[in-house]
Design a protein around this motif. Structure first.
Motif, PDB file in Angstrom:
ATOM      1  N   GLY A   1       2.989   7.023  14.216  1.00 56.98           N
ATOM      2  CA  GLY A   1       4.105   7.862  13.803  1.00 56.98           C
ATOM      3  C   GLY A   1       3.793   8.837  12.692  1.00 56.98           C
ATOM      4  N   THR A   2       2.726   8.610  11.967  1.00 54.87           N
ATOM      5  CA  THR A   2       2.362   9.506  10.873  1.00 54.87           C
ATOM      6  C   THR A   2       1.111  10.326  11.177  1.00 54.87           C
ATOM      7  N   ASP A   3       0.580  10.189  12.405  1.00 55.01           N
ATOM      8  CA  ASP A   3      -0.583  10.989  12.800  1.00 55.01           C
ATOM      9  C   ASP A   3      -0.206  12.463  12.820  1.00 55.01           C
ATOM     10  N   PRO A   4      -1.064  13.367  12.530  1.00 53.53           N
ATOM     11  CA  PRO A   4      -2.468  13.222  12.143  1.00 53.53           C
ATOM     12  C   PRO A   4      -2.669  13.149  10.635  1.00 53.53           C
ATOM     13  N   PHE A   5      -1.558  13.055   9.877  1.00 52.29           N
ATOM     14  CA  PHE A   5      -1.675  13.100   8.425  1.00 52.29           C
ATOM     15  C   PHE A   5      -2.122  11.776   7.827  1.00 52.29           C
ATOM     16  N   LEU A   6      -1.434  10.724   8.194  1.00 50.71           N
ATOM     17  CA  LEU A   6      -1.728   9.405   7.648  1.00 50.71           C
ATOM     18  C   LEU A   6      -2.164   8.520   8.808  1.00 50.71           C
ATOM     19  N   ILE A   7      -3.447   8.286   8.918  1.00 51.74           N
ATOM     20  CA  ILE A   7      -4.003   7.483  10.009  1.00 51.74           C
ATOM     21  C   ILE A   7      -4.001   6.024   9.555  1.00 51.74           C
ATOM     22  N   THR A   8      -3.309   5.169  10.304  1.00 50.87           N
ATOM     23  CA  THR A   8      -3.245   3.757   9.931  1.00 50.87           C
ATOM     24  C   THR A   8      -4.121   2.878  10.801  1.00 50.87           C
ATOM     25  N   ASP A   9      -4.639   3.410  11.890  1.00 46.73           N
ATOM     26  CA  ASP A   9      -5.518   2.639  12.777  1.00 46.73           C
ATOM     27  C   ASP A   9      -6.899   2.548  12.134  1.00 46.73           C
ATOM     28  N   PRO A  10      -7.310   1.348  11.705  1.00 43.70           N
ATOM     29  CA  PRO A  10      -8.590   1.227  11.000  1.00 43.70           C
ATOM     30  C   PRO A  10      -9.807   1.460  11.891  1.00 43.70           C
TER      31      PRO A  10
ATOM     32  N   GLN B   1      10.320  -3.921  13.459  1.00 44.01           N
ATOM     33  CA  GLN B   1       9.214  -3.296  14.172  1.00 44.01           C
ATOM     34  C   GLN B   1       7.967  -3.243  13.295  1.00 44.01           C
ATOM     35  N   HIS B   2       8.062  -2.625  12.142  1.00 41.83           N
ATOM     36  CA  HIS B   2       6.879  -2.472  11.293  1.00 41.83           C
ATOM     37  C   HIS B   2       6.337  -3.819  10.809  1.00 41.83           C
ATOM     38  N   HIS B   3       7.198  -4.672  10.263  1.00 41.82           N
ATOM     39  CA  HIS B   3       6.699  -5.929   9.721  1.00 41.82           C
ATOM     40  C   HIS B   3       6.286  -6.924  10.793  1.00 41.82           C
ATOM     41  N   MET B   4       6.906  -6.850  11.951  1.00 40.02           N
ATOM     42  CA  MET B   4       6.515  -7.777  13.016  1.00 40.02           C
ATOM     43  C   MET B   4       5.182  -7.381  13.634  1.00 40.02           C
ATOM     44  N   TYR B   5       4.873  -6.087  13.613  1.00 43.65           N
ATOM     45  CA  TYR B   5       3.676  -5.588  14.299  1.00 43.65           C
ATOM     46  C   TYR B   5       2.813  -4.721  13.390  1.00 43.65           C
ATOM     47  N   THR B   6       2.681  -5.086  12.129  1.00 43.68           N
ATOM     48  CA  THR B   6       1.967  -4.269  11.156  1.00 43.68           C
ATOM     49  C   THR B   6       0.552  -3.941  11.621  1.00 43.68           C
ATOM     50  N   ASN B   7       0.241  -2.641  11.569  1.00 41.49           N
ATOM     51  CA  ASN B   7      -1.078  -2.097  11.913  1.00 41.49           C
ATOM     52  C   ASN B   7      -1.544  -2.475  13.307  1.00 41.49           C
ATOM     53  N   THR B   8      -0.608  -2.503  14.248  1.00 39.93           N
ATOM     54  CA  THR B   8      -0.930  -2.677  15.661  1.00 39.93           C
ATOM     55  C   THR B   8      -0.294  -1.505  16.410  1.00 39.93           C
ATOM     56  N   PRO B   9      -0.644  -1.294  17.659  1.00 42.56           N
ATOM     57  CA  PRO B   9      -0.027  -0.182  18.401  1.00 42.56           C
ATOM     58  C   PRO B   9       1.494  -0.273  18.512  1.00 42.56           C
ATOM     59  N   TRP B  10       2.095  -1.437  18.304  1.00 47.02           N
ATOM     60  CA  TRP B  10       3.558  -1.582  18.382  1.00 47.02           C
ATOM     61  C   TRP B  10       4.251  -1.245  17.057  1.00 47.02           C
ATOM     62  N   ASP B  11       3.471  -1.044  16.015  1.00 45.57           N
ATOM     63  CA  ASP B  11       4.016  -0.661  14.706  1.00 45.57           C
ATOM     64  C   ASP B  11       4.404   0.813  14.759  1.00 45.57           C
ATOM     65  N   ASN B  12       5.672   1.138  14.406  1.00 44.97           N
ATOM     66  CA  ASN B  12       6.108   2.537  14.471  1.00 44.97           C
ATOM     67  C   ASN B  12       5.387   3.428  13.470  1.00 44.97           C
ATOM     68  N   HIS B  13       4.684   2.858  12.507  1.00 47.58           N
ATOM     69  CA  HIS B  13       3.882   3.653  11.579  1.00 47.58           C
ATOM     70  C   HIS B  13       2.453   3.846  12.077  1.00 47.58           C
TER      71      HIS B  13
END
Length: 135
Positions: free
Chosen positions: A85-94, A70-82
């Motif tokens: 999954g870490t909101d609101p602490f770690l925001i990964t959406d640039p 999941q994470h490596h196939m869809y890194t930094n996209t809405p399909w990435d579980n990260h």
């Protein structure tokens, strides 16, 4: 060698109860988890991932499924579980603007928050085991 260090610190912590031994065990477990993270990427070393991740409380099967598939196939996209999954602490959406707290405080607080990842993962996977969705 990392496994031997973990085993020694585990034994020392159990037999003495020393705080410094427990801290050493924590560092050894972190190191073992880092190796497990790397080994789960390589099918040839899957047995080492089982040894390291399962030993410290992570599910290596769950980690493989969630991280590699999941994470490596869809890194930094809405399909990435990260991604959320870490909101609101770690925001990964640039594309999301950061608040003052997220841009100035969270870079320093995130290591503290992420240190609870093992406990959170353990609770989540224990629930999945009880529901029969994890082996």
């Amino acid at each position: 060698q990392v496994f031997a260090l973990w085993a020694a610190m585990f034994t020392l912590t159990l037999s003495t109860g020393w705080l410094c031994a427990a801290v050493g065990l924590g560092f050894a477990a972190s190191w073992l988890g880092a190796f497990g993270h790397n080994w789960v990427h390589q099918p040839r070393y899957k047995q080492w991932a089982y040894l390291s991740l399962d030993l410290i409380g992570f599910s290596s099967d769950g980690w493989f499924r969630e991280h590699n598939l999941q994470h490596h196939m869809y890194t930094n996209t809405p399909w990435d579980n990260h991604y959320h999954g870490t909101d609101p602490f770690l925001i990964t959406d640039p594309s999301i603007p950061r608040s003052w707290v997220q841009s100035h405080l969270m870079p320093y607080l995130n290591p503290v928050i992420l240190s609870f990842g093992l406990l959170g993962n353990y609770v989540f996977h224990s629930g999945e085991l009880l529901r029969g969705r994890e082996k």
